[in-house]
Design a protein around this motif. Structure first.
Motif, short mmCIF file in Angstrom:
data_model
loop_
_atom_site.label_atom_id
_atom_site.label_comp_id
_atom_site.label_asym_id
_atom_site.label_seq_id
_atom_site.Cartn_x
_atom_site.Cartn_y
_atom_site.Cartn_z
N GLU A 125 28.15 -4.10 -30.09
CA GLU A 125 27.00 -3.39 -28.97
C GLU A 125 26.66 -3.89 -27.88
O GLU A 125 25.53 -4.17 -27.91
CB GLU A 125 26.12 -2.59 -29.71
N TYR A 139 25.61 -4.18 -25.69
CA TYR A 139 24.52 -3.03 -24.36
C TYR A 139 23.82 -3.64 -25.04
O TYR A 139 22.37 -3.77 -24.56
CB TYR A 139 24.27 -1.42 -24.40
N TRP A 190 23.58 -7.36 -20.34
CA TRP A 190 24.04 -6.28 -19.91
C TRP A 190 22.89 -5.84 -19.22
O TRP A 190 23.39 -4.37 -18.07
CB TRP A 190 23.84 -5.25 -21.84
N LEU A 209 31.00 -4.79 -18.98
CA LEU A 209 32.63 -3.84 -19.81
C LEU A 209 33.48 -4.50 -19.56
O LEU A 209 34.69 -4.06 -20.40
CB LEU A 209 32.11 -2.87 -18.73
N LEU A 265 28.00 6.09 -23.25
CA LEU A 265 28.10 4.94 -23.13
C LEU A 265 29.38 6.08 -21.75
O LEU A 265 30.62 5.58 -21.16
CB LEU A 265 29.31 4.17 -23.39
N SER A 274 34.18 5.91 -21.95
CA SER A 274 34.21 6.20 -23.78
C SER A 274 35.24 7.36 -23.59
O SER A 274 36.33 6.51 -24.64
CB SER A 274 32.71 7.38 -23.42
#
Length: 186
Positions: free
Chosen positions: A25, A27, A32, A40, A71, A85
């Motif tokens: 995770e 983010y 982020w 990403l 996402l 995604s």
């Protein structure tokens, strides 16, 4: 991945790992907010390496990851037509979608917020598990079943197979996490 493969070579078939599931995770990192596209890109590179190593040499390790439901608002860097995604779903054998809501039906309910990801999974022939939260959350009253308890969580999750029956990719539910579920009010 190498450790799991080495272990599997020396273990009896019934003792071997079938796959590896990641919960990454990025983010939650300060970076982020500053450079989501850079994060990403690095995440994608790491996932590609993970999947490649898992499948290398005819490897049969199943690959899966957790994926936050929101996402889908992000696109693959350099490819504005592809949802991040969808890209993640395509890379893995299956995905656990973190659809942290405390009701199955209605606008903003679990069934509503998972539609895009389930369509992607259907299209790609992938399996998806829908996860809910039982841990106390300070992100909003609608995020976790902590306040509602186990019985209400079970009641809401029992609705999902009917609400999601059009999606062959839907393969059930997961709860984050066992320790919170165990201590939750009935």
């Amino acid at each position: 991945v190498r450790y799991v493969k080495a272990y599997n070579r020396s273990a009896a078939p019934e003792e071997q790992f079938r796959g590896i599931h990641l919960d990454i995770e990025p983010y939650v990192l300060p970076l982020w907010r500053e450079d989501p596209e850079g994060v990403l890109k690095q995440w994608m590179s790491n996932i590609e390496a993970f999947v490649s190593e898992s499948k290398e040499g005819g490897g049969s390790l199943v690959t899966s990851s957790d994926l936050a439901v929101w996402l889908d608002r992000f696109h693959v860097p350099g490819d504005p037509d592809t949802s991040f995604s969808k890209w993640m779903i395509e890379q893995h054998d299956h995905i656990t979608l973190m659809a942290f809501r405390d009701r199955a039906e209605g606008a903003g309910g679990i069934a509503a917020i998972v539609q895009d990801e389930l369509r992607f999974a259907n299209e790609l022939g992938k399996e998806m598990i829908i996860a809910v939260e039982m841990k106390e959350s300070h992100e909003g009253d609608y995020v976790s079943f902590h306040e509602e308890g186990k019985a209400e969580m079970r009641r809401q999750l029992d609705m999902l197979p009917g609400l999601l029956e059009e999606h062959s990719s839907y393969k059930g539910n997961a709860v984050h996490a066992y320790e919170y579920w165990q201590r939750a009010k009935e």
